[in-house]
Design an enzyme around this catalytic site. Structure first.
Site, PDB file in Angstrom:
ATOM      1  N   SER A   1     -12.432  -4.154  -8.859  1.00  0.00           N
ATOM      2  CA  SER A   1     -12.815  -3.390  -7.669  1.00  0.00           C
ATOM      3  C   SER A   1     -12.710  -1.909  -7.975  1.00  0.00           C
ATOM      4  O   SER A   1     -11.885  -1.478  -8.788  1.00  0.00           O
ATOM      5  CB  SER A   1     -11.894  -3.742  -6.500  1.00  0.00           C
ATOM      6  OG  SER A   1     -12.032  -2.824  -5.444  1.00  0.00           O
ATOM      7  N   SER A   2     -13.504  -1.108  -7.283  1.00  0.00           N
ATOM      8  CA  SER A   2     -13.470   0.337  -7.480  1.00  0.00           C
ATOM      9  C   SER A   2     -12.169   0.955  -6.986  1.00  0.00           C
ATOM     10  O   SER A   2     -11.862   2.105  -7.322  1.00  0.00           O
ATOM     11  CB  SER A   2     -14.651   0.993  -6.760  1.00  0.00           C
ATOM     12  OG  SER A   2     -14.596   0.735  -5.364  1.00  0.00           O
ATOM     13  N   CYS A   3     -11.372   0.212  -6.209  1.00  0.00           N
ATOM     14  CA  CYS A   3     -10.122   0.762  -5.700  1.00  0.00           C
ATOM     15  C   CYS A   3      -9.068   0.903  -6.796  1.00  0.00           C
ATOM     16  O   CYS A   3      -7.978   1.429  -6.541  1.00  0.00           O
ATOM     17  CB  CYS A   3      -9.582  -0.074  -4.553  1.00  0.00           C
ATOM     18  SG  CYS A   3      -8.950  -1.674  -5.057  1.00  0.00           S
TER      19      CYS A   3
ATOM     20  N   TYR B   1      -3.297  -4.250  -3.524  1.00  0.00           N
ATOM     21  CA  TYR B   1      -4.490  -4.935  -4.036  1.00  0.00           C
ATOM     22  C   TYR B   1      -4.970  -4.276  -5.324  1.00  0.00           C
ATOM     23  O   TYR B   1      -5.302  -4.948  -6.308  1.00  0.00           O
ATOM     24  CB  TYR B   1      -5.593  -4.899  -2.982  1.00  0.00           C
ATOM     25  CG  TYR B   1      -6.925  -5.448  -3.451  1.00  0.00           C
ATOM     26  CD1 TYR B   1      -7.107  -6.819  -3.590  1.00  0.00           C
ATOM     27  CD2 TYR B   1      -7.990  -4.599  -3.734  1.00  0.00           C
ATOM     28  CE1 TYR B   1      -8.328  -7.331  -4.016  1.00  0.00           C
ATOM     29  CE2 TYR B   1      -9.206  -5.102  -4.151  1.00  0.00           C
ATOM     30  CZ  TYR B   1      -9.369  -6.466  -4.290  1.00  0.00           C
ATOM     31  OH  TYR B   1     -10.583  -6.966  -4.721  1.00  0.00           O
TER      32      TYR B   1
ATOM     33  N   LYS C   1      -5.508  -5.771  -9.215  1.00  0.00           N
ATOM     34  CA  LYS C   1      -6.765  -5.744  -9.972  1.00  0.00           C
ATOM     35  C   LYS C   1      -6.610  -4.977 -11.290  1.00  0.00           C
ATOM     36  O   LYS C   1      -7.243  -5.326 -12.292  1.00  0.00           O
ATOM     37  CB  LYS C   1      -7.881  -5.128  -9.126  1.00  0.00           C
ATOM     38  CG  LYS C   1      -8.136  -5.807  -7.792  1.00  0.00           C
ATOM     39  CD  LYS C   1      -8.203  -7.325  -7.892  1.00  0.00           C
ATOM     40  CE  LYS C   1      -9.462  -7.813  -8.568  1.00  0.00           C
ATOM     41  NZ  LYS C   1      -9.548  -9.294  -8.552  1.00  0.00           N
TER      42      LYS C   1
ATOM     43  N   HIS D   1     -14.954  -5.668   5.562  1.00  0.00           N
ATOM     44  CA  HIS D   1     -15.187  -4.334   5.035  1.00  0.00           C
ATOM     45  C   HIS D   1     -16.099  -3.557   5.985  1.00  0.00           C
ATOM     46  O   HIS D   1     -16.655  -4.100   6.939  1.00  0.00           O
ATOM     47  CB  HIS D   1     -15.804  -4.413   3.642  1.00  0.00           C
ATOM     48  CG  HIS D   1     -14.840  -4.863   2.592  1.00  0.00           C
ATOM     49  ND1 HIS D   1     -14.860  -6.139   2.062  1.00  0.00           N
ATOM     50  CD2 HIS D   1     -13.820  -4.217   1.977  1.00  0.00           C
ATOM     51  CE1 HIS D   1     -13.901  -6.248   1.158  1.00  0.00           C
ATOM     52  NE2 HIS D   1     -13.254  -5.104   1.088  1.00  0.00           N
TER      53      HIS D   1
END
Length: 322
Positions: free
Chosen positions: A108-110, A137, A141, A180
């Site tokens: 994920s981009s987070c 989270y 990842k 989201h």
């Protein structure tokens, strides 16, 4: 090739499965293996071990994850870090134990710092503090990336990671609290239109900027990276930087996104801001120059993608667009 798609009932896993099924129907020798959550709990080490010992896939695509928006991440941080860590550890390690040499895991981009320079390059990883609202989270990842890197370094396998931007499309989660931003807006504006509400509130200031990629484009990009010859993939990554960003390279403010969704849905009321709600990360735009240089680019524009997603939402709720 025997491929296990973990998380095939989710939005991303389902899109990847559809692509692989199309390949099989086109004559490619692809044997697909899937399991529902009730058939295999990926957070259960013993169950995952027995599955891999029995099935012995040639390749694994790890698209299974516990996901959600700002509210869900803020409310259930322990669930998000625990479940995602367990899924990654179990699948990646048991795949290795079963002799799987090819694995693709979706992140994920987070994973990138809250204040990462924009657009976010792959080498921004671990260069600053994460966004607090989804830190648990994100840490899970990041651990998945490092698991793949570590197994590659120690055992010489070919475990790859792709980091998609914000995704949307068929099969998305439209839950009123745990979704989201884009599916949440689709549902909110649709229900406001149906109920005749004069205004709809969006969270925060509306100024944060986000990038959105249709899930069918994501599936195509993921398999594109999966299929890269090992020498080509290694030439475009590094031993300690083994992931590749996936996105469209364009972003939009939440306010402008809300205006676009309202227009597509056909809602004519006011859009208002709820400044008591958090904004999250100010901007999240992926640097996709590595992927573009390899020859991949998205095909579905944001307006067309949202319109198709809204049609899917209506069709799966027994309604039709006016």
């Amino acid at each position: 090739m025997k491929v296990f798609v973990a998380g095939h009932r989710g939005m991303v896993g389902g899109a990847i499965l559809r692509r692989l099924q199309a390949r099989r129907e086109g004559g490619e020798a692809v044997q697909l293996v899937t399991r529902t959550h009730s058939e295999l709990d990926l957070s259960c080490q013993a169950g995952v071990r027995e599955f891999f010992r029995a099935e012995r896939p040639d390749a694994v695509i790890l698209a299974a994850a516990k996901v959600g928006g700002i509210l869900a991440n803020n409310t259930y941080p322990a669930d998000f870090i625990y479940e995602n860590l367990m899924i990654e550890c179990n699948v990646i390690h048991q795949a290795f134990e079963a002799g799987v040499t090819r694995l693709l895991q979706l992140g994920s981009s987070c994973i990138y710092p809250r204040e990462a320079p924009q657009p976010m390059r792959e080498d921004a990883l671990l260069t600053g503090p994460l966004e607090p609202t989804n830190e648990p989270y994100a840490i899970a990842k990041i651990a998945g990336i490092k698991l793949c890197e570590s197994y590659n370094r120690q055992y010489g396998v070919d475990y790859r990671s792709v980091m998609p931007t914000n995704l949307y499309g068929p099969g998305d989660n439209f839950h009123p609290e745990n979704s989201h931003v884009l599916p949440a807006l689709i549902r909110r504006f649709h229900e406001a239109k149906e109920s005749g509400l004069e205004s709809v509130f969006i969270w925060g200031s509306g100024t944060p900027r986000r990038e959105f990629l249709h899930v069918d484009d994501m599936a195509g990009a993921a398999l594109f990276v999966h299929d890269l010859p090992p020498d080509v993939y290694r030439a475009n990554t590094e031993p300690m930087l083994s992931h590749i960003n996936i996105g469209c390279g364009k972003d939009v403010s939440i306010w402008n996104l809300a205006e676009l969704v309202a227009e597509i849905v056909g809602y004519g009321g006011r859009i208002e801001r709820d400044d008591t709600k958090p904004d999250g990360t100010p901007r999240k735009l992926m640097d996709v120059s590595r992927l573009v240089s390899l020859g991949w680019k998205p095909r579905i524009g944001l307006r067309d993608g949202i319109a198709a997603t809204y049609d899917w939402y209506l069709a799966n709720n027994g309604q039709t667009r006016d």
